[in-house]
Motif scaffolding. Structure first.
Motif, PDB file in Angstrom:
ATOM      1  N   ASP A  53       0.675  -1.229  -0.099  1.00  0.00           N
ATOM      2  CA  ASP A  53      -0.079   0.033   0.019  1.00  0.00           C
ATOM      3  C   ASP A  53       0.833   1.376   0.078  1.00  0.00           C
ATOM      4  OD1 ASP A  53      -2.057  -1.842   0.075  1.00  0.00           O
ATOM      5  OD2 ASP A  53      -2.184  -1.946   2.552  1.00  0.00           O
ATOM      6  N   GLY A  54       0.199   2.366  -0.073  1.00  0.00           N
ATOM      7  CA  GLY A  54       1.026   3.547   0.066  1.00  0.00           C
ATOM      8  C   GLY A  54       1.671   4.008  -1.290  1.00  0.00           C
ATOM      9  N   HIS A  55       3.059   4.098  -1.069  1.00  0.00           N
ATOM     10  CA  HIS A  55       3.932   4.602  -2.416  1.00  0.00           C
ATOM     11  C   HIS A  55       4.750   3.444  -2.396  1.00  0.00           C
ATOM     12  CE1 HIS A  55       2.724   8.207  -0.437  1.00  0.00           C
ATOM     13  NE2 HIS A  55       2.206   8.652  -1.731  1.00  0.00           N
ATOM     14  N   PRO A  56       4.315   2.305  -3.287  1.00  0.00           N
ATOM     15  CA  PRO A  56       5.144   1.002  -3.407  1.00  0.00           C
ATOM     16  C   PRO A  56       6.623   1.254  -3.846  1.00  0.00           C
ATOM     17  CG  PRO A  56       3.059   1.022  -4.564  1.00  0.00           C
ATOM     18  CD  PRO A  56       3.087   2.118  -4.143  1.00  0.00           C
ATOM     19  N   ASP A  57       6.919   2.300  -4.269  1.00  0.00           N
ATOM     20  CA  ASP A  57       8.450   2.405  -4.842  1.00  0.00           C
ATOM     21  C   ASP A  57       9.109   2.980  -3.724  1.00  0.00           C
ATOM     22  OD1 ASP A  57       7.970   1.385  -7.216  1.00  0.00           O
ATOM     23  OD2 ASP A  57       7.880   3.159  -8.316  1.00  0.00           O
ATOM     24  N   ASN A  58       8.346   3.761  -2.729  1.00  0.00           N
ATOM     25  CA  ASN A  58       9.126   4.512  -1.826  1.00  0.00           C
ATOM     26  C   ASN A  58       9.081   4.202  -0.404  1.00  0.00           C
ATOM     27  OD1 ASN A  58      10.471   6.311  -3.595  1.00  0.00           O
ATOM     28  ND2 ASN A  58       8.848   7.321  -3.791  1.00  0.00           N
ATOM     29  N   ASP A  59       7.998   3.349   0.098  1.00  0.00           N
ATOM     30  CA  ASP A  59       7.682   3.053   1.386  1.00  0.00           C
ATOM     31  C   ASP A  59       8.095   1.802   1.556  1.00  0.00           C
ATOM     32  OD1 ASP A  59       6.422   5.511   1.392  1.00  0.00           O
ATOM     33  OD2 ASP A  59       4.322   4.575   1.420  1.00  0.00           O
TER      34      ASP A  59
ATOM     35  N   GLU B  14      17.851   9.677  -3.730  1.00  0.00           N
ATOM     36  CA  GLU B  14      16.618   8.995  -3.743  1.00  0.00           C
ATOM     37  C   GLU B  14      16.203   8.759  -2.212  1.00  0.00           C
ATOM     38  OE1 GLU B  14      15.710   6.015  -6.368  1.00  0.00           O
ATOM     39  OE2 GLU B  14      16.877   6.648  -8.017  1.00  0.00           O
TER      40      GLU B  14
ATOM     41  N   LYS C  83      12.960  10.518  -0.712  1.00  0.00           N
ATOM     42  CA  LYS C  83      11.750  10.161  -0.904  1.00  0.00           C
ATOM     43  C   LYS C  83      11.281   8.788  -0.160  1.00  0.00           C
ATOM     44  CE  LYS C  83      12.766  10.218  -5.581  1.00  0.00           C
ATOM     45  NZ  LYS C  83      12.508   9.259  -6.769  1.00  0.00           N
ATOM     46  N   LYS C  84      12.290   8.266   0.642  1.00  0.00           N
ATOM     47  CA  LYS C  84      11.818   6.902   1.180  1.00  0.00           C
ATOM     48  C   LYS C  84      11.135   7.029   2.620  1.00  0.00           C
ATOM     49  CE  LYS C  84      14.020   4.789  -2.155  1.00  0.00           C
ATOM     50  NZ  LYS C  84      13.010   4.085  -3.329  1.00  0.00           N
ATOM     51  N   THR C  85      10.213   6.147   2.765  1.00  0.00           N
ATOM     52  CA  THR C  85       9.909   6.090   4.040  1.00  0.00           C
ATOM     53  C   THR C  85       9.780   4.603   4.646  1.00  0.00           C
ATOM     54  OG1 THR C  85       7.652   5.788   3.364  1.00  0.00           O
ATOM     55  CG2 THR C  85       8.003   8.188   3.819  1.00  0.00           C
TER      56      THR C  85
END
Ligand code: GCB
Length: 602
Positions: free
Chosen positions: A454-460, A489, A492-494
């Motif tokens: 869920d969320g932002h699959p590339d960044n979470d 990059e 952007k990560k969480t």
């Protein structure tokens, strides 16, 4: 029930073999070094122990008709302790068996003593024998073993022979591939230990957690004797605290105690206070220097002596880069931990296997908290019960050696292993076992993390590795900026952590050749590594529950995986310090960051 009785019962229930079979605290016992030059014979096909005349018999021809197809007397020598790879060019790539022989005369230092030979570590499997008698075998390249030679030792011409094999196998720990050098041979000290007929085999002490907030603190422990005719009691003293207590010894030679004190100074990185503790029982006396502290977690915090602490750490391999050998001395430990201190560390991850005991003892003295681990690393055969037993035995050994060190606060049970039924069962069993053996420390592992669905699959990222259920501290490795994407990059990560537990970033980093400069986008330049550290650190500050980190890694280290010519040349270059001891720019980025953490916390 007493801890040792519980341990024996537990080992019995789990179908394990005996307790670790080595004497602890050897530097405080009557000992003689067997270090120096040992003769060696290469045994490429590992046939030295079988056949007509096994090598451990150490034969020479009786007369001119006699046939003996080896000769230790005429063989060349290697230095012990020391890996064979680091000592001779022609042995650099050798993986296989080698037989080592040391001869010596024996003048007892104690009267009517029992005599043991102690081996700090030999990688990976060792067959040991004394004066021609085969006595046993030890598996595991980083933990000690000892064997008794009282009935075999004589005044003149003793010989100890160790057949050491460092071949890698899929069902060993570690498995076939590791990102470190497979140093072979007798890599740590060998000593002759003398003790009285009945001696103090072992003791355990730790500060009772419940008494931390009380005026009067309690130091709990036990004493284990070995021999016959046990004395009725032992005495435990801590002179500086004015403590002297008699301890009842039972029929099995064991006794427990709880010492009370109102004056205790707690051990911490800021005040690594060690007390001399003396134990006497019958004819034997044993001493040690021990620190007292508590460690626990509360929600997302790690508490040292009841206070939240941020672990300013660094990962370290047990290698002296300058000698290109396994670390094996107090000086080696001081060199590595000295750099860690200079970085501003109060914590170190001793990757990826048990380091030499000097490291742990120096950390105790210098005030550096430790994460210790076994090489339950890539490619372990999770299905095998035998491998599980091996893992448990190696944990029992390292806990046996280091249980009285205040510095050690975390046992880590694995690094970068993928969840699955067999792995989860295996590591679950290891976690339960380690906790049973030592309930005074925290458990962690470098867990698996996934991209969130869920969320932002590339960044979470989601850290929900099921093994973390069993751990006190959730840790994970993250190499954004090196193995995936550009350093920026990181912005952007969480991270979503599925557990209400503290988090340690157990690895991050990237390679740089010391002295190579470019802009921040040029791979292998110091500037790239420096930039990556800045971006990564800013990202990790956003991790919920961040309680510490151990970036990868303090010093460049040898690894067969790293062969890029003119860049790696056999070295993993992620060190903050080069193999010649020069600091790279990223060293100072981490040092600055740790200064801010030092003033923010505590
Ligand atoms: C990892 C491993 C470590 C390696 C490192 C690297 O994730 O845990 O053993 O050396 O990465 O340099 O790639």
């Amino acid at each position: 029930m007493k801890t040792t009785s519980l341990l024996i019962l537990l080992l019995f229930c789990l179908g394990l073999q005996a307790q670790p079979n080595f004497i602890t605290n050897v530097d405080h016992r009557t000992n003689t070094s067997l270090g120096g030059k040992w003769k060696y014979i290469i045994d490429q096909y590992s046939t030295g122990a079988i056949g007509f005349s096994p090598l451990y018999e150490n034969k020479s021809p009786k007369d001119k008709t006699d046939r003996v197809e080896y000769s230790f007397d005429d063989a060349q020598s290697l230095w012990v302790p020391g890996s064979w790879n680091s000592q001779k060019d022609e042995l650099y790539y050798y993986e296989g068996s080698m037989w080592f022989r040391k001869t010596f005369d024996y003048q007892p230092k104690l009267k009517n003593s029992r005599v043991f030979i102690y081996v700090g570590a030999a990688n990976y499997k060792t067959q040991y024998s004394f004066n021609g008698k085969k006595l046993g075998e030890h598996e595991g390249g980083f933990t000690p073993f000892s064997f008794e030679v009282t009935d075999l030792i004589r005044e003149k011409d003793n010989f100890v022979i160790l057949g050491v094999n460092n071949r890698r196998e899929p069902d060993y720990i570690p498995g076939m591939v590791t990102d470190w050098y497979n140093h072979g041979g007798i890599t740590r000290d060998v000593k002759l230990i003398e003790v009285p007929q009945t001696f103090i085999d072992d003791f355990t002490v730790s500060l009772n957690k419940e008494s931390l907030t009380a005026k009067e603190k309690a130091i709990d422990g036990n004493v284990v004797l070995n021999g016959k005719d046990f004395p009725a009691d032992a005495t435990v003293t801590i002179p500086e605290l004015g403590i002297s207590q008699t301890v009842k010894i039972d029929a099995e030679g064991e006794g427990t105690f709880s010492l009370k004190t109102k004056k205790l100074e707690l051990w911490s990185p800021e005040n690594p206070k060690l007390y001399t503790i003396n134990i006497s029982a019958g004819e034997d006396q044993l001493t040690d220097e021990v620190g007292f502290r508590t460690i626990e977690t509360k929600g997302k915090q790690i508490l040292l002596n009841g206070q939240p602490i941020f672990l300013r750490g660094i990962s370290i391999h047990d290698e002296n880069p300058i000698r290109r050998d396994r670390a094996n001395s107090v000086d080696d430990a001081k060199l590595l931990l000295g750099w860690a201190k200079e970085l501003g560390c109060n914590f170190a991850r001793l990757a990826h296997y048990p380091h030499q005991e000097n490291m742990v003892r120096q950390a105790d003295k210098m005030g550096i908290l430790l994460w210790e681990e076994l090489p339950l690393y890539w490619g372990i055969d999770w299905k095998s019960d035998q491998v599980l037993e091996n893992a448990k035995r190696q944990y029992a050994e390292i806990i046996h050696r280091d249980k009285n060190r205040a510095a050690t606060i975390i046992w880590s049970i694995a690094n970068e292993t993928s969840p699955g039924t067999d792995r989860n069962r295996f590591l679950g069993a290891v976690a339960d076992y380690v906790r049973e053996l030592d309930s005074t420390r925290l458990l962690s592992a470098a867990c698996k993390k996934d991209l969130a669905v869920d969320g932002h699959p590339d960044n979470d990222y989601l850290v929900s590795d099921p093994i973390a259920e069993k751990l006190d501290v959730v840790s994970f490795n993250e190499y954004i900026g090196w193995y995936g994407g550009a350093p920026e990059e990181s912005r952007k990560k969480t991270f979503i952590i599925a557990y209400d537990k503290p988090v340690i970033i157990s690895e991050f980093g990237g390679g740089a050749i010391q002295g190579f400069h470019g802009d921040s986008t040029t791979r292998w330049s110091e500037e790239y590594q420096e930039y990556m550290y800045k971006e990564n650190i800013a990202m990790f500050e956003r991790v919920p529950g961040l309680s510490g980190m151990t970036p990868w890694i303090l010093v460049d280290f040898q690894s067969p995986l790293r062969q890029l010519p003119n860049v790696q040349d056999g070295w993993n270059r992620k060190g903050l310090v080069s193999e010649t001891g020069q600091k790279k720019k990223a060293f100072y980025v981490l040092q600055e960051y740790y200064k801010t953490k030092q003033t923010a916390a505590r």
